[in-house]
Motif scaffolding. Structure first.
Motif, PDB file in Angstrom:
ATOM      1  N   GLY A 293     -14.029 -80.097 -34.324  1.00  0.00           N
ATOM      2  CA  GLY A 293     -15.064 -79.391 -33.795  1.00  0.00           C
ATOM      3  C   GLY A 293     -16.333 -80.911 -32.957  1.00  0.00           C
ATOM      4  N   GLY A 294     -16.266 -81.094 -33.856  1.00  0.00           N
ATOM      5  CA  GLY A 294     -16.877 -82.572 -33.340  1.00  0.00           C
ATOM      6  C   GLY A 294     -16.658 -83.540 -32.399  1.00  0.00           C
ATOM      7  N   PRO A 295     -17.756 -83.748 -31.341  1.00  0.00           N
ATOM      8  CA  PRO A 295     -17.503 -85.066 -29.931  1.00  0.00           C
ATOM      9  C   PRO A 295     -16.635 -86.000 -30.434  1.00  0.00           C
ATOM     10  N   VAL A 296     -16.000 -86.332 -29.533  1.00  0.00           N
ATOM     11  CA  VAL A 296     -15.338 -87.591 -29.749  1.00  0.00           C
ATOM     12  C   VAL A 296     -16.660 -88.532 -28.919  1.00  0.00           C
ATOM     13  N   ARG A 297     -16.623 -89.868 -29.576  1.00  0.00           N
ATOM     14  CA  ARG A 297     -17.498 -90.786 -29.349  1.00  0.00           C
ATOM     15  C   ARG A 297     -16.553 -92.119 -28.535  1.00  0.00           C
TER      16      ARG A 297
ATOM     17  N   ALA B 259     -19.483 -89.851 -16.858  1.00  0.00           N
ATOM     18  CA  ALA B 259     -20.624 -88.619 -17.812  1.00  0.00           C
ATOM     19  C   ALA B 259     -19.436 -87.803 -18.291  1.00  0.00           C
ATOM     20  N   ILE B 260     -19.125 -87.206 -17.353  1.00  0.00           N
ATOM     21  CA  ILE B 260     -17.141 -85.477 -18.084  1.00  0.00           C
ATOM     22  C   ILE B 260     -16.386 -86.589 -18.315  1.00  0.00           C
ATOM     23  N   THR B 261     -15.259 -87.396 -17.794  1.00  0.00           N
ATOM     24  CA  THR B 261     -14.439 -88.368 -17.953  1.00  0.00           C
ATOM     25  C   THR B 261     -14.273 -88.941 -18.697  1.00  0.00           C
ATOM     26  N   ARG B 262     -15.143 -90.113 -18.504  1.00  0.00           N
ATOM     27  CA  ARG B 262     -15.500 -91.146 -18.961  1.00  0.00           C
ATOM     28  C   ARG B 262     -14.642 -92.012 -18.873  1.00  0.00           C
TER      29      ARG B 262
ATOM     30  N   THR C 190     -22.199 -94.331 -22.233  1.00  0.00           N
ATOM     31  CA  THR C 190     -21.002 -95.338 -22.966  1.00  0.00           C
ATOM     32  C   THR C 190     -21.791 -94.364 -24.341  1.00  0.00           C
ATOM     33  N   GLY C 191     -20.636 -95.014 -25.181  1.00  0.00           N
ATOM     34  CA  GLY C 191     -21.623 -94.884 -26.395  1.00  0.00           C
ATOM     35  C   GLY C 191     -22.010 -93.581 -26.620  1.00  0.00           C
TER      36      GLY C 191
END
Length: 428
Positions: free
Chosen positions: A424-428, A376-379, A413-414
């Motif tokens: 500033g948007g989150p990376v997916r 969850a934190i690091t993927r 995931t995803g």
């Protein structure tokens, strides 16, 4: 028919001859040893400063070493010190750490003199971040710049992957983690030749980095938990509950990350953002106690050595406080990584599950808690599985971890990652 079947099978990638791989050995060895020494040196300097800040200095001032007053004061002072580095040192200690992941780009040489002291100050002062991200960035930058100067005929792309692999090997004390990270990174990229040909140089560097660290610093990840016996049906059920629960807890911090980062970004100046972050971190420290300070790897061994001596509520509090502290430290501008704080949070959650339901074996609870929290934190799925396995050193847990990893991965995931784009948007 046999001929048609043979023609339908795609040809396998050609294997590189040994003479094509041999020239990579010496550069990889040099990078591996050097990267390990940078990591060990930075960690040793930070540990010396930490002993002063949390030992003789508060004693001389007549303040409790882990009183709320002293913890808050040191966290704010750390924010001021790192803020000065980010503000005044050329290069400003690199880009916003919220936008950088484990795999660091090659940064300009002017960035490195500021990034290294900012990395050393942070683990000494108590913010809940590990050293991995900035140390990888420093080693990748040094390897890329010095490698081009010392070996101008080598391609520029030779140096970053071994430097990253060497640092990961040094951090974990084993090249296995480095091999898993490199393999996962290569999975989405076009490769020339076989997988092992592509990881030959990084694995060599990772091995040298791990061996150097093992000889100099003697790292250990084993928490000393009691080994598990043969898995039972109840163990499968426990693994399928604890790992997704940890993943959901980690995703709470991930979803809050852009908002917390935006709140600190409104302050606009590192001498406001970082001291403010240090001040906010005083609240989690007061709630969770001194064990929830720092990166968490050595601190998590304290409750793990006595899983019966702590209440479920105490463990649960630490499992919630640690991600909150990680969230604030990562959002306000402290330079650091997220692997080791996530390990602490997952361990605390697993021990809370054992304290709440004694039938949950502590080794199983810890391993599956870490397995759910880390993705969850690091993927980083492979690193999560590897870390969860080595923490408990119990072969019976491995099969259960593979089962538990499936629902945990489906939950993360995803979805947004704990990393932001430039806007500033989150990376997916």
């Amino acid at each position: 028919m046999a001929q048609e079947t043979t023609q339908q099978v795609p040809p396998s990638a050609p294997t590189a001859p040994a003479r094509a791989l041999l020239p990579f050995i010496l550069p990889a060895v040099v990078v591996g040893v050097a990267a390990s020494l940078v990591f060990v040196g930075t960690s040793a300097a930070a540990e010396r400063l930490r002993r002063v800040l949390w030992g003789p200095l508060p004693d001389a001032l007549g303040v409790g070493r882990h009183s709320v007053l002293w913890m808050s004061a040191v966290l704010v002072a750390t924010g001021i010190a790192v803020g000065l580095v980010v503000w005044k040192v050329p290069g400003h200690a690199g880009p916003d750490p919220a936008t950088v992941g484990l795999s660091a780009p090659v940064m300009a040489p002017v960035v490195l003199p500021g990034l290294l002291p900012a990395t050393g100050l942070m683990p000494a002062g108590g913010p809940s971040l590990g050293p991995e991200n900035p140390v990888i960035a420093v080693n990748v930058g040094l390897a890329a710049r010095l490698g081009v100067r010392l070996a101008p005929r080598r391609p520029d792309t030779l140096w970053p992957a071994p430097a990253e692999s060497a640092t990961i090997g040094a951090l974990f004390g084993t090249p296995v983690a480095a091999a898993l990270v490199v393999s996962e990174a290569l999975a989405g990229q076009p490769m020339r030749g076989r997988l092992w040909d592509n990881v030959f140089a990084p694995l060599t560097a990772g091995t040298c980095g791990a061996v150097t660290t093992a000889l100099v610093a003697h790292p250990s990840f084993d928490l000393g938990l009691p080994p598990m016996g043969r898995p039972r049906g109840a163990d499968v059920l426990a693994a399928l509950v604890v790992a997704p629960a940890a993943a959901l807890l980690g995703m709470c911090a991930v979803h809050a990350f852009p908002y917390v980062h935006a709140a600190f970004a409104r302050l606009r100046h590192p001498m406001l953002m970082l001291p403010a972050g240090g001040a906010v971190l005083g609240a989690p420290a007061a709630l969770g106690g001194p064990l929830t300070l720092f990166k968490g790897l050595s601190e998590v061994g304290v409750p793990a050595r006595d899983p019966e001596g702590w209440s479920a509520g105490r463990f649960a509090a630490m499992a919630v406080v640690k991600p909150a502290a990680l969230l604030v430290a990562a959002a306000c501008g402290f330079r650091g990584g997220r692997i080791f704080p996530a390990v602490f949070a997952g361990t605390a959650l697993g021990l809370a599950a054992h304290a709440l339901v004694p039938a949950v074996h502590p080794s199983l609870g810890v391993a599956t808690g870490v397995l759910g929290m880390l993705p969850a934190i690091t993927r980083q799925a492979w690193v999560s599985l590897f870390t969860a396995a080595v923490l408990v050193a119990s072969p019976a847990v491995v099969a259960l971890l593979c089962v538990a990893s499936l629902p945990a991965w489906l939950l993360v995931t995803g979805r947004p990652q704990m990393q932001l784009r430039a806007d500033g948007g989150p990376v997916r």
